[in-house]
Design a protein around this motif. Structure first.
Motif, PDB file in Angstrom:
ATOM      1  N   THR A  18       0.825  -1.200   0.000  1.00 23.09           N
ATOM      2  CA  THR A  18       0.000   0.000   0.000  1.00 23.09           C
ATOM      3  C   THR A  18       0.863   1.255   0.000  1.00 23.09           C
ATOM      4  OG1 THR A  18      -1.768  -1.151   1.184  1.00 23.09           O
ATOM      5  CG2 THR A  18      -1.797   1.259   1.238  1.00 23.09           C
ATOM      6  N   ALA A  19       1.956   1.234   0.757  1.00 26.61           N
ATOM      7  CA  ALA A  19       2.868   2.373   0.773  1.00 26.61           C
ATOM      8  C   ALA A  19       3.466   2.614  -0.605  1.00 26.61           C
ATOM      9  CB  ALA A  19       3.974   2.143   1.802  1.00 26.61           C
ATOM     10  N   VAL A  20       3.780   1.545  -1.312  1.00 25.90           N
ATOM     11  CA  VAL A  20       4.309   1.683  -2.673  1.00 25.90           C
ATOM     12  C   VAL A  20       3.263   2.300  -3.593  1.00 25.90           C
ATOM     13  CG1 VAL A  20       5.120   0.406  -4.692  1.00 25.90           C
ATOM     14  CG2 VAL A  20       5.980  -0.179  -2.422  1.00 25.90           C
ATOM     15  N   MET A  21       2.026   1.836  -3.495  1.00 25.95           N
ATOM     16  CA  MET A  21       0.964   2.379  -4.344  1.00 25.95           C
ATOM     17  C   MET A  21       0.686   3.840  -4.007  1.00 25.95           C
ATOM     18  SD  MET A  21       0.089   0.328  -6.639  1.00 25.95           S
ATOM     19  CE  MET A  21      -1.258   1.352  -7.220  1.00 25.95           C
ATOM     20  N   GLU A  22       0.726   4.201  -2.740  1.00 25.59           N
ATOM     21  CA  GLU A  22       0.539   5.606  -2.361  1.00 25.59           C
ATOM     22  C   GLU A  22       1.593   6.489  -3.020  1.00 25.59           C
ATOM     23  OE1 GLU A  22      -1.298   4.855   2.149  1.00 25.59           O
ATOM     24  OE2 GLU A  22       0.849   5.222   1.825  1.00 25.59           O
ATOM     25  N   LEU A  23       2.835   6.023  -3.010  1.00 29.16           N
ATOM     26  CA  LEU A  23       3.911   6.794  -3.628  1.00 29.16           C
ATOM     27  C   LEU A  23       3.726   6.904  -5.128  1.00 29.16           C
ATOM     28  CD1 LEU A  23       6.653   8.204  -3.359  1.00 29.16           C
ATOM     29  CD2 LEU A  23       7.739   5.960  -3.524  1.00 29.16           C
ATOM     30  N   LEU A  24       3.374   5.803  -5.768  1.00 30.18           N
ATOM     31  CA  LEU A  24       3.189   5.819  -7.226  1.00 30.18           C
ATOM     32  C   LEU A  24       2.031   6.731  -7.627  1.00 30.18           C
ATOM     33  CD1 LEU A  24       3.631   2.004  -7.972  1.00 30.18           C
ATOM     34  CD2 LEU A  24       5.229   3.828  -8.579  1.00 30.18           C
ATOM     35  N   ILE A  25       0.909   6.609  -6.920  1.00 29.72           N
ATOM     36  CA  ILE A  25      -0.270   7.406  -7.284  1.00 29.72           C
ATOM     37  C   ILE A  25      -0.028   8.888  -7.024  1.00 29.72           C
ATOM     38  CG2 ILE A  25      -2.707   7.808  -6.747  1.00 29.72           C
ATOM     39  CD1 ILE A  25      -2.932   4.814  -6.120  1.00 29.72           C
ATOM     40  N   MET A  26       0.619   9.223  -5.905  1.00 29.36           N
ATOM     41  CA  MET A  26       0.899  10.629  -5.632  1.00 29.36           C
ATOM     42  C   MET A  26       1.868  11.209  -6.655  1.00 29.36           C
ATOM     43  SD  MET A  26       2.151  12.565  -2.155  1.00 29.36           S
ATOM     44  CE  MET A  26       0.478  12.739  -1.530  1.00 29.36           C
ATOM     45  N   ALA A  27       2.889  10.454  -7.028  1.00 27.40           N
ATOM     46  CA  ALA A  27       3.840  10.940  -8.031  1.00 27.40           C
ATOM     47  C   ALA A  27       3.140  11.198  -9.358  1.00 27.40           C
ATOM     48  CB  ALA A  27       4.972   9.936  -8.212  1.00 27.40           C
ATOM     49  N   TYR A  28       2.257  10.298  -9.743  1.00 27.76           N
ATOM     50  CA  TYR A  28       1.548  10.479 -11.016  1.00 27.76           C
ATOM     51  C   TYR A  28       0.578  11.655 -10.938  1.00 27.76           C
ATOM     52  CZ  TYR A  28      -0.803   9.236 -15.350  1.00 27.76           C
ATOM     53  OH  TYR A  28      -1.311   9.265 -16.622  1.00 27.76           O
ATOM     54  N   ALA A  29      -0.060  11.844  -9.774  1.00 25.09           N
ATOM     55  CA  ALA A  29      -0.958  12.985  -9.617  1.00 25.09           C
ATOM     56  C   ALA A  29      -0.196  14.303  -9.726  1.00 25.09           C
ATOM     57  CB  ALA A  29      -1.673  12.899  -8.268  1.00 25.09           C
ATOM     58  N   LEU A  30       1.000  14.354  -9.137  1.00 25.45           N
ATOM     59  CA  LEU A  30       1.811  15.568  -9.212  1.00 25.45           C
ATOM     60  C   LEU A  30       2.341  15.786 -10.628  1.00 25.45           C
ATOM     61  CD1 LEU A  30       3.716  15.047  -5.862  1.00 25.45           C
ATOM     62  CD2 LEU A  30       2.063  16.863  -6.330  1.00 25.45           C
ATOM     63  N   LYS A  31       2.629  14.705 -11.318  1.00 28.90           N
ATOM     64  CA  LYS A  31       3.093  14.818 -12.703  1.00 28.90           C
ATOM     65  C   LYS A  31       2.010  15.418 -13.591  1.00 28.90           C
ATOM     66  CE  LYS A  31       4.616  11.905 -16.576  1.00 28.90           C
ATOM     67  NZ  LYS A  31       4.901  10.510 -17.000  1.00 28.90           N
ATOM     68  N   THR A  32       0.789  14.937 -13.434  1.00 25.74           N
ATOM     69  CA  THR A  32      -0.310  15.477 -14.239  1.00 25.74           C
ATOM     70  C   THR A  32      -0.695  16.885 -13.809  1.00 25.74           C
ATOM     71  OG1 THR A  32      -1.883  14.384 -12.745  1.00 25.74           O
ATOM     72  CG2 THR A  32      -1.234  13.195 -14.733  1.00 25.74           C
ATOM     73  N   ALA A  33      -0.282  17.306 -12.592  1.00 22.96           N
ATOM     74  CA  ALA A  33      -0.542  18.668 -12.129  1.00 22.96           C
ATOM     75  C   ALA A  33       0.578  19.625 -12.518  1.00 22.96           C
ATOM     76  CB  ALA A  33      -0.724  18.672 -10.610  1.00 22.96           C
ATOM     77  N   CYS A  34       1.486  19.169 -13.396  1.00 19.71           N
ATOM     78  CA  CYS A  34       2.537  20.021 -13.982  1.00 19.71           C
ATOM     79  C   CYS A  34       3.612  20.441 -12.983  1.00 19.71           C
ATOM     80  CB  CYS A  34       1.941  21.259 -14.648  1.00 19.71           C
ATOM     81  SG  CYS A  34       0.815  20.880 -16.001  1.00 19.71           S
ATOM     82  N   ALA A  35       3.941  19.562 -12.039  1.00 14.52           N
ATOM     83  CA  ALA A  35       5.088  19.842 -11.179  1.00 14.52           C
ATOM     84  C   ALA A  35       6.360  19.798 -12.014  1.00 14.52           C
ATOM     85  CB  ALA A  35       5.158  18.826 -10.046  1.00 14.52           C
ATOM     86  N   ARG A  36       7.334  20.653 -11.670  1.00 16.87           N
ATOM     87  CA  ARG A  36       8.552  20.725 -12.463  1.00 16.87           C
ATOM     88  C   ARG A  36       9.433  19.491 -12.250  1.00 16.87           C
ATOM     89  NH1 ARG A  36      12.676  25.651 -11.541  1.00 16.87           N
ATOM     90  NH2 ARG A  36      12.758  24.633  -9.490  1.00 16.87           N
ATOM     91  N   ASN A  37       9.739  19.189 -10.989  1.00 19.16           N
ATOM     92  CA  ASN A  37      10.514  18.002 -10.634  1.00 19.16           C
ATOM     93  C   ASN A  37       9.801  17.286  -9.491  1.00 19.16           C
ATOM     94  OD1 ASN A  37      12.857  18.308 -12.404  1.00 19.16           O
ATOM     95  ND2 ASN A  37      13.346  20.093 -11.138  1.00 19.16           N
ATOM     96  N   ILE A  38       9.845  15.977  -9.495  1.00 15.57           N
ATOM     97  CA  ILE A  38       9.224  15.172  -8.442  1.00 15.57           C
ATOM     98  C   ILE A  38      10.313  14.289  -7.840  1.00 15.57           C
ATOM     99  CG2 ILE A  38       7.413  13.530  -7.874  1.00 15.57           C
ATOM    100  CD1 ILE A  38       5.957  14.442 -10.428  1.00 15.57           C
ATOM    101  N   ILE A  39      10.667  14.576  -6.608  1.00 14.04           N
ATOM    102  CA  ILE A  39      11.750  13.869  -5.928  1.00 14.04           C
ATOM    103  C   ILE A  39      11.158  13.018  -4.816  1.00 14.04           C
ATOM    104  CG2 ILE A  39      13.890  14.109  -4.608  1.00 14.04           C
ATOM    105  CD1 ILE A  39      12.757  17.050  -6.672  1.00 14.04           C
ATOM    106  N   GLY A  40      11.426  11.744  -4.846  1.00 12.33           N
ATOM    107  CA  GLY A  40      10.957  10.849  -3.804  1.00 12.33           C
ATOM    108  C   GLY A  40      11.973  10.737  -2.684  1.00 12.33           C
ATOM    109  N   VAL A  41      11.539  11.001  -1.453  1.00 13.26           N
ATOM    110  CA  VAL A  41      12.385  10.841  -0.270  1.00 13.26           C
ATOM    111  C   VAL A  41      11.928   9.557   0.407  1.00 13.26           C
ATOM    112  CG1 VAL A  41      13.208  11.894   1.860  1.00 13.26           C
ATOM    113  CG2 VAL A  41      12.574  13.349  -0.082  1.00 13.26           C
ATOM    114  N   ILE A  42      12.669   8.477   0.166  1.00 11.46           N
ATOM    115  CA  ILE A  42      12.288   7.149   0.647  1.00 11.46           C
ATOM    116  C   ILE A  42      13.424   6.645   1.531  1.00 11.46           C
ATOM    117  CG2 ILE A  42      11.375   4.903  -0.067  1.00 11.46           C
ATOM    118  CD1 ILE A  42      11.120   6.084  -2.903  1.00 11.46           C
ATOM    119  N   PRO A  43      13.402   6.963   2.826  1.00 11.59           N
ATOM    120  CA  PRO A  43      14.532   6.590   3.691  1.00 11.59           C
ATOM    121  C   PRO A  43      14.843   5.095   3.673  1.00 11.59           C
ATOM    122  CG  PRO A  43      13.072   8.132   4.808  1.00 11.59           C
ATOM    123  CD  PRO A  43      12.373   7.728   3.558  1.00 11.59           C
ATOM    124  N   TYR A  44      13.801   4.257   3.751  1.00 10.78           N
ATOM    125  CA  TYR A  44      14.012   2.816   3.606  1.00 10.78           C
ATOM    126  C   TYR A  44      13.363   2.383   2.304  1.00 10.78           C
ATOM    127  CZ  TYR A  44      13.350  -2.200   4.029  1.00 10.78           C
ATOM    128  OH  TYR A  44      13.329  -3.539   3.773  1.00 10.78           O
TER     129      TYR A  44
END
Length: 400
Positions: free
Chosen positions: A116-142
């Motif tokens: 579920t955590a993986v899907m949350e990250l994927l869906i949020m990244a795609y939502a930000l991509k479609t919202a025209c964010a310039r860069n999308i950086i994932g901070v994934i400590p583990y």
């Protein structure tokens, strides 16, 4: 044909000395929006947003407005509640090791929490991509599935699959910490900053362990010897390695090179006789190094199943170590880990807050936490400002 000149009216004295009107002061919210970056948490539960709040406090920013929740049919839904157009977006995602909603263990849902955590990250990244964010950086400590980074017999390299999924979802950069295998960075088609938690753990040893000069750094298996050697050299301490039949590592598992399995009466091509690989036979468990009358500090990158750590602690106790510490970057501490630690000869387990483990700390007071939000917030600041990351890797070698 002569050109026509356009004559402008002369400026009056008032217009020549006109002072522009003072603009009204921008609100704090407007200033935050003009900084050019936003920090979001990809999980709305309190346990998983704790690290994100620590990072934003150090940055002097507010956590981005978003809602992440599970629908009744089990699907994940993400809603971004503010504009991100043209900004650098940092998504902080921690991997829960228990059911954080009600704070209770649910072994049936343990795997679902990671997925579920993986899907949350994927869906949020795609939502930000479609919202025209310039860069999308994932901070994934583990980084999840980092243990599945090698080919097994009739298996798959799941870590490579996850790297491809993150790139497809829209991530352009990843900040992580102490990957299980450094070669995982090669799975990605975009930059990966693999930060180190060892400076924080070394500082903990120097400041929180009394008489640490009488300590010895221990590798619970030969695979962890390089990491232990790095700690020992930096602290100017001795080194010990546990080796023997009680240890069972990932390298003992069959991989694709041993596939297909041996079949009795198999037809062999005439003239083709490959040398037979001899079966492994480990010697009786031994401790290479002197630990008698000393403090033993076992170091590793992940503490998940603690049986091997408990077995190592028992051996060290038999060899004369009077105090035993276990230190690691990622404290997953799944299943019965808190109970086993509490009943073991281990005096203290020190992990960082890359993975939420507040419930485990309530069950076992031996578990201590080191905060690593400082280095993550500094990495975010440097990436957004286009500054070099070399400062965060000073004195870091290939073996660290």
């Amino acid at each position: 044909m002569p050109r026509k000149l356009l004559l402008l009216p002369p400026l009056s004295a008032c217009s020549a000395l006109r002072v522009p009107r003072a603009r009204p002061a921008a609100s704090p919210a407007m200033n935050a929006a003009r900084t050019g970056y936003r920090v979001f948490s990809a999980n709305s539960t309190a346990a998983c947003t704790e690290l994100a709040k620590r990072i934003t406090e150090r940055l002097g920013a507010e956590l981005g407005k978003s809602v992440v929740y599970q629908e009744t049919n089990g699907e994940t839904r993400v809603e971004i509640k503010e504009s991100v157009r043209g900004q650098d977006i940092f998504i902080i995602q921690t991997i829960p090791s228990f059911d954080a909603e009600d704070g209770s263990w649910d072994l049936r849902m343990l795997n679902r929490d990671v997925n579920t955590a993986v899907m949350e990250l994927l869906i949020m990244a795609y939502a930000l991509k479609t919202a025209c964010a310039r860069n999308i950086i994932g901070v994934i400590p583990y980084f999840p599935y980092s243990k599945q980074s090698k080919m097994r017999k009739r298996g798959s390299i799941v870590c490579k699959l996850l790297a491809s999924m993150l790139a497809k979802a829209g991530l352009t950069h990843i900040i992580t910490m102490d990957l299980h295998q450094k070669e995982i960075q090669g799975f990605f088609s975009f930059p990966v900053d693999n930060l180190r938690a060892s400076p924080f753990l070394l500082q903990y040893i120097q400041e929180e362990i009394p008489n640490y000069r009488n300590a010895v750094i221990v590798a619970k298996s030969p695979d962890a010897a390089k990491r232990a050697q790095s700690y020992a050299e930096r602290l100017r301490l001795g080194l010990a390695v546990i080796h023997g039949e009680a240890q069972c590592t990932e390298l003992d598992m069959d991989d694709g090179r041993h596939s297909p399995p041996m079949v009795k009466n198999a037809t062999v091509h005439p003239g083709l006789e490959l040398p037979l690989m001899m079966a492994k036979e480990k010697p009786p468990i031994t401790v290479v190094g002197d630990v008698g009358g000393r403090i033993a500090i076992i170091v590793d990158d992940i503490i998940d199943d603690v049986e091997s750590f408990v077995a190592a602690a028992e051996i060290l106790k038999e060899r004369g170590a009077y105090k035993i510490y276990v230190m690691a970057t990622h404290g997953i501490l799944s299943a019965e880990a808190p109970r086993l630690i509490e009943e073991s000869p281990i005096d203290e387990v020190v992990v960082t807050n890359t993975v939420p483990h507040e419930l485990q700390k309530l069950q076992c007071p031996k578990i201590k936490t080191v905060d690593i939000s400082l280095i993550l917030s500094e990495a975010i600041r440097r990436i957004h400002n286009g500054e070099s990351m070399a400062y965060l890797f000073r004195n870091i070698t290939v073996d660290d």
